[in-house]
Design a protein around this motif. Sequence first.
Motif, short mmCIF file in Angstrom:
data_model
loop_
_atom_site.label_atom_id
_atom_site.label_comp_id
_atom_site.label_asym_id
_atom_site.label_seq_id
_atom_site.Cartn_x
_atom_site.Cartn_y
_atom_site.Cartn_z
N GLU A 158 -12.03 141.93 49.89
CA GLU A 158 -12.09 141.21 51.17
C GLU A 158 -11.06 141.72 52.17
O GLU A 158 -11.14 141.42 53.36
N ASP A 159 -10.11 142.53 51.70
CA ASP A 159 -9.12 143.13 52.60
C ASP A 159 -9.50 144.55 53.01
O ASP A 159 -8.72 145.24 53.68
N GLY A 160 -10.68 144.99 52.59
CA GLY A 160 -11.14 146.33 52.93
C GLY A 160 -10.56 147.42 52.04
O GLY A 160 -10.71 148.61 52.35
N LEU A 161 -9.94 147.05 50.92
CA LEU A 161 -9.35 148.02 50.02
C LEU A 161 -10.35 148.43 48.95
O LEU A 161 -11.16 147.62 48.49
N GLU A 162 -10.29 149.69 48.53
CA GLU A 162 -11.17 150.24 47.51
C GLU A 162 -10.34 150.62 46.28
O GLU A 162 -9.11 150.54 46.30
N PRO A 163 -10.98 151.02 45.18
CA PRO A 163 -10.25 151.25 43.93
C PRO A 163 -9.05 152.19 44.06
O PRO A 163 -8.00 151.96 43.44
N ASP A 164 -9.20 153.26 44.83
CA ASP A 164 -8.10 154.22 44.95
C ASP A 164 -6.90 153.66 45.70
O ASP A 164 -5.83 154.27 45.71
N ASP A 165 -7.06 152.51 46.34
CA ASP A 165 -5.93 151.87 47.01
C ASP A 165 -5.05 151.10 46.02
O ASP A 165 -3.98 150.61 46.41
N TYR A 166 -5.52 150.98 44.79
CA TYR A 166 -4.76 150.30 43.74
C TYR A 166 -4.39 151.32 42.66
O TYR A 166 -5.09 152.33 42.48
N ALA A 167 -3.34 151.06 41.94
CA ALA A 167 -2.98 151.91 40.81
C ALA A 167 -4.06 151.83 39.74
O ALA A 167 -4.73 150.80 39.58
N ALA A 168 -4.24 152.94 39.03
CA ALA A 168 -5.25 152.96 37.96
C ALA A 168 -4.98 151.88 36.93
O ALA A 168 -5.90 151.35 36.31
N SER A 169 -3.70 151.54 36.73
CA SER A 169 -3.32 150.53 35.74
C SER A 169 -3.43 149.11 36.26
O SER A 169 -3.23 148.16 35.50
N ASP A 170 -3.74 148.94 37.54
CA ASP A 170 -3.85 147.60 38.11
C ASP A 170 -4.97 146.83 37.43
O ASP A 170 -6.03 147.40 37.13
N PRO A 171 -4.78 145.54 37.17
CA PRO A 171 -5.84 144.75 36.51
C PRO A 171 -7.19 144.82 37.21
O PRO A 171 -8.23 144.75 36.55
N VAL A 172 -7.21 144.97 38.55
CA VAL A 172 -8.48 145.02 39.26
C VAL A 172 -9.29 146.25 38.88
O VAL A 172 -10.53 146.22 38.90
#
Length: 220
Positions: A158-172
């Motif tokens: 909902e914030d316009g972020l995609e997977p690469d915007d998070y660390a690979a280890s992030d729970p999402v």
Amino acid sequence: MKLAVALRMLALGVITLAPTGGHAFDSFSVETSITEWVDDAVPATASQNTIAIFGPFRVLSPQRVELNGSIESDTPAQFRTLLRAFPSIRQIDMVDCPGTGDDEANLALARMVRKAGIATFVPNGGSVRSGGVELFLAGAERRAEPGAEFAVHSWVDEDGLEPDDYAASDPVNQEYVAYYREMGMSADKAKAFYDLTNSVPHDEALYLKPSEIASFIPLN
């Protein structure tokens, strides 16, 4: 987390996808189409032999149901009601499945399908896109005719972020890899498949053939 999805594809061309952008595919390559996502759904032709309707599900017989439409927040409850009315359902025919407007609901529905031992099937001409692919993978048995199509792309929050915007280890990110493992992929295949889905941005799509899906998880 709710993930926005688009409902229709517009073909742009045929490419061979190679490992780029930091994604690892374990030497896996796909000859497929990249498309642009737009907002209007194309209605699928539903079966005329409908016994009952529960949201996007049309009951064709006491053992078989057809899925036309997206998975939304109320779809798991509709499916639960369907199973109470028709407890002998054994197969979902996925005819036109554009994705989901609520990824949590989509994964909850997928786990209901697996727990109930229901098979998923995509006929020739059937189209399973975005979150619909996760639902297809939930089938106790998974079948797809040669003319079936699948399309994947990155999710967006909902914030316009995609997977690469998070660390690979992030729970999402890890929850998707964990889901693919739960559905039967090996650890390496689960990571490779998730990387593949994220190899194109959310406003595009990567088409896959049934044989390409089968390279990650067996089809019956």
